[in-house]
Design an enzyme around this catalytic site. Structure first.
Site, short mmCIF file in Angstrom:
data_model
loop_
_atom_site.label_atom_id
_atom_site.label_comp_id
_atom_site.label_asym_id
_atom_site.label_seq_id
_atom_site.Cartn_x
_atom_site.Cartn_y
_atom_site.Cartn_z
N GLY A 239 12.62 -18.57 -3.34
CA GLY A 239 13.99 -18.59 -2.85
C GLY A 239 14.36 -17.25 -2.30
O GLY A 239 13.54 -16.32 -2.29
N GLU B 285 12.94 -20.11 3.96
CA GLU B 285 12.22 -19.64 2.77
C GLU B 285 10.95 -20.45 2.54
O GLU B 285 9.92 -19.91 2.15
CB GLU B 285 13.11 -19.76 1.53
CG GLU B 285 14.30 -18.81 1.51
CD GLU B 285 13.89 -17.36 1.30
OE1 GLU B 285 12.76 -17.11 0.81
OE2 GLU B 285 14.70 -16.46 1.64
N GLU C 179 7.33 -18.79 2.43
CA GLU C 179 6.57 -18.73 1.18
C GLU C 179 5.47 -19.78 1.05
O GLU C 179 4.64 -19.67 0.16
CB GLU C 179 7.54 -18.77 0.00
CG GLU C 179 8.27 -17.42 -0.09
CD GLU C 179 9.37 -17.39 -1.13
OE1 GLU C 179 9.53 -18.36 -1.86
OE2 GLU C 179 10.08 -16.36 -1.18
N PRO D 203 28.59 -16.82 -13.99
CA PRO D 203 28.58 -15.37 -13.89
C PRO D 203 27.50 -14.88 -14.86
O PRO D 203 27.33 -15.46 -15.92
CB PRO D 203 29.97 -14.95 -14.39
CG PRO D 203 30.76 -16.20 -14.54
CD PRO D 203 29.81 -17.36 -14.61
N GLU E 293 2.35 -13.27 -5.56
CA GLU E 293 1.42 -14.34 -5.84
C GLU E 293 2.19 -15.65 -5.85
O GLU E 293 3.34 -15.68 -6.27
CB GLU E 293 0.82 -14.11 -7.23
CG GLU E 293 -0.61 -14.57 -7.41
CD GLU E 293 -1.07 -14.27 -8.84
OE1 GLU E 293 -1.85 -15.07 -9.38
OE2 GLU E 293 -0.62 -13.26 -9.42
#
Lengths: 220, 220
Positions: free
Chosen positions: B43, B59, B63, B80, B112
């Site tokens: 992400g 993303e 990735e 939060p 990795e």
DNA sequence: CCAAAAGTGTTAGTGATACACCCATGT
DNA sequence: ACATGGGTGTATCACTAACACTTTTGG
């Protein structure tokens, strides 16, 4: 590595209720720019130290005065350009309020709040039409496959009232005998022992939901 | 009126695939703080001018090197304190990759990347365990009530391969005759005319999904 | 006694489940 | 010929859908 861009995050609320045999949504007339004086879904910015759900609950109390009602995260909308003030990401929630408690309160940036029938929605600010449509779709879906429907009723209710909610939201007629048979076979309601009063026809048994208020179960 | 607090917004991806008769999730070993060297969901931050879905797609390409795969928004997590760097709200997406194309590529902040069986997930950074569990639940649900399962298969496949996916994800055995009867009655697959080759038993008919690749339909 | 909604059973059809054997291929 | 997975049909059961009349109350 990218910089860490920041966005404003808001929550928007789709608050449904049923009154006068019609499914209603709560809209507010915006008291500030942008879209001043236009109708919109209630909502507001998420504060620094609160969770998304807390923000949704806070807004709900601020704008309707009600709490402890059914609330569920719906979807997150984040198209660039959906808010003229800049990048604003909104997490939409949907809420169900039973037909007893709808004393709407006005808040600072709300000049007016009103229940609108879902068939008569005025032009809405931002992409709120899209959000509302999405919420309606989810409501219909959940009504058929879970017990959310009970959230729209007071603690005790007649089976006809319940059937009415289904008919209004799904906008189709249901067979009374089949509806009752199915419902009773699920073993999720029980007779309260009380009856409706003051009706000029045969009084109806008042039932209550066996589960904890707010609990939703799958009935697939 | 409140000030307009700003938060960082990220997207996290739950990328599922099936290999070696097991449901796998893509994890990356974090190359940077916080949680450096710990496993996490892939992400990253949402850029200023891109939509949430575009961010998720970007993303995914960065990735894994794959694109044009099934992607669906899952849920938005915004407690939060869920990220030690400060207020970070993450919109989780889930993706399904068919078992052919899984050439994983390493990116800048990823030291990795690896497929982990969902039964053998290591300790994860942030609240990613919770996000993953939520994704798994959604996957199981969607598998039963929609046609997402096809996204995990190549363009042509045998009915046994499809049944296998169901058995692995739902982890229960299904009856072969009933599975095929039900599936064929839905009229969503058709024979390709080709057969599997080089197997030391009777070759199987290869079927294809009738709908557009990526299209998901409800089968309730 | 009339109007209005409450309440109640049966039948037919459809979909789900349980179950066992023969077929085509490679070695 | 044997091992391996591919492929097929039937009977039972459970759930869904269609359908109409009697009951209780207030006016």
């Amino acid at each position: 590595m990218h910089a860490f861009p920041k966005s404003s995050v808001t929550v928007d609320l789709i608050v449904f209720t049923i009154t006068d045999n019609s499914l209603k949504v709560l809209l507010i007339k915006r008291g500030i720019e942008p879209f001043k004086n236009m109708w919109a879904l209630p909502g507001g910015f998420v504060l620094e130290d609160e969770s998304l759900e807390d923000a949704a609950k806070r807004e709900l109390v601020e704008e309707t005065g009600v709490k402890d009602i059914y609330l569920e995260q719906l979807y997150t909308f984040g198209e660039p350009g959906r808010d003229p003030r800049g990048r604003v990401i909104t997490v939409a929630y949907f809420a169900l309020i039973n037909s007893q408690i709808q004393k709407i309160r006005a808040s600072t940036d709300v000049s007016e709040a009103q229940w609108y029938s879902v068939n008569k929605i005025p032009k809405l600010a931002f992409d709120h039409k899209k959000i509302l449509d999405y919420g309606l779709q989810r409501l219909r879906w959940k009504l058929e496959y879970t017990t959310v429907g009970f959230q729209l009723l007071p603690k005790t209710f007649t089976l006809s009232q319940l059937q009415n909610i289904y008919e209004i939201i799904l906008h189709k007629q249901l067979d009374k005998r089949n509806f009752r048979k199915k419902l009773l076979s699920l073993d999720i309601v029980e007779e309260s022992g009380e009856f409706t009063e003051g009706v000029s026809h045969r009084p109806a048994m008042l039932y209550k939901f066996k589960k904890r208020i707010g609990e939703i179960i799958e009935i697939l």
